[in-house]
Write an enzyme that holds these catalytic residues in place. Structure first.
Site, short mmCIF file in Angstrom:
data_model
loop_
_atom_site.label_atom_id
_atom_site.label_comp_id
_atom_site.label_asym_id
_atom_site.label_seq_id
_atom_site.Cartn_x
_atom_site.Cartn_y
_atom_site.Cartn_z
N GLY A 150 0.85 -0.97 0.14
CA GLY A 150 -0.02 0.13 0.27
C GLY A 150 0.83 1.48 0.02
O GLY A 150 1.94 1.34 0.26
N ASN A 153 -1.42 7.26 1.51
CA ASN A 153 -2.48 8.38 1.57
C ASN A 153 -4.02 7.80 2.10
O ASN A 153 -4.66 8.52 2.78
CB ASN A 153 -2.50 8.99 0.26
CG ASN A 153 -2.91 7.93 -0.90
OD1 ASN A 153 -2.81 6.88 -0.68
ND2 ASN A 153 -3.36 8.53 -1.89
N LYS A 176 1.57 -5.55 3.16
CA LYS A 176 2.57 -4.64 3.53
C LYS A 176 2.12 -2.90 3.40
O LYS A 176 2.14 -2.64 2.21
CB LYS A 176 3.88 -4.81 3.00
CG LYS A 176 4.96 -3.97 3.67
CD LYS A 176 6.25 -3.70 2.65
CE LYS A 176 6.11 -2.21 2.04
NZ LYS A 176 6.02 -1.25 2.65
N PRO A 177 1.68 -2.59 4.55
CA PRO A 177 1.72 -1.00 4.51
C PRO A 177 2.68 -0.25 4.17
O PRO A 177 3.88 -0.80 4.39
CB PRO A 177 1.07 -0.62 5.83
CG PRO A 177 1.04 -1.80 6.60
CD PRO A 177 1.77 -2.95 5.88
N PRO A 231 7.08 4.71 -10.60
CA PRO A 231 8.46 3.97 -10.69
C PRO A 231 8.49 2.58 -9.78
O PRO A 231 9.12 1.56 -10.22
CB PRO A 231 9.35 5.06 -10.11
CG PRO A 231 8.84 6.33 -10.28
CD PRO A 231 7.30 5.90 -10.33
N GLU A 250 -2.10 -0.13 -9.10
CA GLU A 250 -2.93 1.13 -8.99
C GLU A 250 -1.79 2.20 -8.84
O GLU A 250 -1.30 2.31 -7.57
CB GLU A 250 -3.88 1.41 -7.68
CG GLU A 250 -4.91 0.24 -7.92
CD GLU A 250 -5.95 0.91 -8.78
OE1 GLU A 250 -5.84 1.87 -9.67
OE2 GLU A 250 -6.73 -0.07 -9.44
N GLY A 252 0.32 6.27 -10.21
CA GLY A 252 0.22 7.63 -10.04
C GLY A 252 -0.77 8.21 -11.46
O GLY A 252 -0.99 7.34 -12.23
N CYS A 284 -4.29 10.09 -5.52
CA CYS A 284 -3.60 9.59 -6.88
C CYS A 284 -4.59 10.03 -8.15
O CYS A 284 -3.89 10.31 -9.08
CB CYS A 284 -3.52 8.13 -6.95
SG CYS A 284 -5.23 7.36 -6.50
N GLU A 381 3.68 14.02 -11.47
CA GLU A 381 2.88 14.08 -10.46
C GLU A 381 3.39 14.89 -9.23
O GLU A 381 4.68 14.54 -8.86
CB GLU A 381 2.60 12.56 -10.08
CG GLU A 381 1.54 12.48 -9.01
CD GLU A 381 1.30 10.95 -8.57
OE1 GLU A 381 2.05 10.23 -8.71
OE2 GLU A 381 -0.10 10.66 -8.37
N GLY A 454 -1.73 2.25 -14.63
CA GLY A 454 -1.82 1.09 -13.91
C GLY A 454 -2.42 -0.03 -14.90
O GLY A 454 -2.51 0.04 -16.09
N GLU A 458 -9.63 -2.12 -9.48
CA GLU A 458 -10.30 -2.19 -8.17
C GLU A 458 -11.72 -2.07 -8.05
O GLU A 458 -12.16 -1.42 -8.84
CB GLU A 458 -9.36 -1.63 -7.11
CG GLU A 458 -7.74 -2.06 -7.22
CD GLU A 458 -7.16 -1.57 -5.61
OE1 GLU A 458 -7.04 -0.52 -5.42
OE2 GLU A 458 -6.57 -2.50 -5.17
#
Ligand code: NDP
Length: 484
Positions: A150, A153, A176-177, A231, A250, A252, A284, A381, A454, A458
């Site tokens: 993740g 944000n 994994k956050p 990236p 998912e 930017g 995003c 971005e 992406g 989702e």
């Protein structure tokens, strides 16, 4: 420390610690205070988490969809009951105003758990009749162990947007956050256990990018779902390809929002505010390139500035406050650097542009006008509260300019011309489009990007296809004919 969890990781239904992992200090962005100290997962912790998910998967997948769905729906109810506590935690983790987290984080996570919990019982294959009485049936099967990684944000939302469809399909997950916001995913894992989830179906481990990278390449993993930057997406997609793993990316964006002369200016300004300054601009899908037709440009800028002046910036725990700090000093400095680039390249600063002095990582909502397509602030971005306003004359011209980007996450149009609105969205090269609104992402609708933004979607029923695969079974009702 105010928000110290029992331990850093949640594996096989329980909190687990390993202090050999690199320390992760969790900082409250409004004050800079350290509110928890966690540890990055060591290789032993990564191994434990993957073993736990692997061991739990077959039994979880063997449960009926109704049973799996019931667990998810109970978890949704618990999340809603605890919305305030979870929102206070999310505000400390991210700095986002409580006014926002109360309605957009745990609630959005609960929506995902409820929606996919509801779908779980109706996930099926199909029957395909063939000539001569033969037929094929398909079996929808779980992929196995899924990894979720993740961004910082929307930590609760991301943990649930990935976890809920994965679990509904009978997969298990290691999540994994981001190390910037590690706290709330642990709560999601705890709540699932309280809701009756078997141990090991949803594990959370902490860590920096290297932990994410070790998960992605592990042979036990069947699928990787990442929310992050382009990236990182490139690296993770390439690493996953080596093991032929399923992916959802998912990533930017630098999304366009087009405002025509005939638009309702108040609504367009509202859309631009929502699409640039909600969560201090750290969203995003933000419409950060706002193309305004020349006839209303000055009126638009005037109303925008007037309304920005009424934003309540301050303590995110004060429910009147609607603009909080950035997630970290680093992210604030990145956004402030872009402001300097905007000025240096000749954009006209019409609002904000500065750090707000005092404690915490606050910067002003910022608007540049007279931005041109080639400027850095129009191409990259920023992931902060910096809006670029660009002028245009004609529909044809603006369409080409709106699409002239490597990104394709979202796009919006404000106009009162019905046919033009649909023509414009048909021309947008973007995964999620808006007509006369911006940045809504209900769980019922697919969400995701095209081009560099992406792969996969989702939410909605489409997410099911990204967390399951079909087995085809050919059934013959006849003798087998062979040539010899
Ligand atoms: P990053 O790409 O820096 O990180 C995303 C996650 O990937 C983090 O958990 C990170 O860990 C991890 N990671 C980093 N390197 C690797 C690697 N080599 N292998 C596996 N995992 C890795 O993004 P941010 O956290 O800075 O989030 C901001 C970005 O996320 C923006 O570009 C934004 O647009 C995008 N985003 C996209 C959304 C969407 O739905 N399309 C929604 C929200 C954000 P660590 O943090 O420890 O480095």
């Amino acid at each position: 420390m105010k928000f110290q969890p029992k331990a850093s990781h949640f594996i096989n239904g329980a909190y687990v610690e390993d202090t050999n992992g690199a320390p992760i200090d969790v900082i409250y962005p409004a004050t800079g205070e350290v509110i928890a100290r966690l540890h990055s997962a060591t290789p032993e912790i990564v191994d434990q988490a993957l073993n736990s998910a692997k061991a739990a998967q077959a039994e979880w997948a063997a449960m009926s969809g109704t049973e799996r769905g019931r667990v998810l729906r109970r978890a949704a109810d618990i999340m809603r009951d605890r919305n305030r506590d979870l929102s206070v935690l999310e505000t400390h983790d991210t700095g986002k105003p409580l006014q926002e987290t109360l309605v957009a984080d745990a609630t959005s996570g609960a929506d995902a758990l409820e929606y996919f919990g509801g779908l779980a019982a109706s996930l099926t294959g199909e029957h395909i009749p063939l000539g001569g009485g033969d037929f094929v049936y398909t079996i929808r099967e779980a992929l196995g162990v899924c990894v979720g990684i993740g961004a910082w944000n929307y930590p609760t939302q991301i943990a649930c947007w990935k976890g809920a469809p994965a679990l509904a399909c009978g997969n298990t997950m290691v999540f994994k956050p981001s190390e910037t916001t590690p706290l709330s995913a642990l709560k999601v894992a705890e709540i699932l256990i309280e809701a009756g989830a078997p141990k090991g179906i949803y594990n959370v481990i902490q860590g920096y990018g290297d932990v994410g990278a070790s998960l992605v390449t592990d042979a036990r993993v069947a699928k990787v779902s990442l929310t992050g930057s382009v990236p990182t997406g490139r690296k993770v997609y390439a690493a996953a390809a080596d093991g032929m793993k399923h992916v959802t990316m998912e990533l930017g964006g630098k999304s366009p929002m087009i405002v025509f002369n005939d638009a309702d200016i108040e609504n367009a300004v509202s859309g631009a505010i929502l699409g640039n300054f909600y969560s201090s601009g750290q969203v995003c899908s933000n419409g950060t390139r706002v193309f305004v037709q020349k006839g209303i440009k000055e009126a638009f800028l005037t109303r925008l500035s007037e309304r920005l002046a009424t934003a309540k910036i301050g303590d995110p725990l004060d429910e009147e406050v609607n603009f909080g700090p950035m997630v970290s000093e680093n992210q604030m400095n990145i956004a402030l650097d872009y402001v300097e680039k905007g000025k240096a390249e000749g954009a006209r600063l019409v609002y904000g542009g500065a750090r707000i002095e005092g404690e915490g990582f606050y910067m002003q909502p910022t608007v540049f006008a007279d931005v041109t397509d080639g400027m850095t602030i129009a191409r990259e971005e920023i992931f902060g509260p910096v809006m670029s306003v660009l002028d245009f004359d004609t529909e044809q011209e603006v369409m080409a300019r709106a699409n002239d980007t490597e990104f394709g996450l979202a796009a919006g149009v404000f106009t009162n011309d019905l046919t033009r609105a649909h023509r414009i969205v048909a021309g947008f090269e973007a995964g999620t489009c808006y007509i006369n609104t911006y940045n809504l992402a209900p769980v019922e609708a697919p969400f995701g990007g095209s081009k560099m933004s992406g792969v996969g979607r989702e939410n909605s029923k489409l997410a099911i296809n990204h967390f399951s695969e079909m087995k085809t079974v050919y059934v013959s009702m006849n003798d087998v004919e062979a040539p010899y």
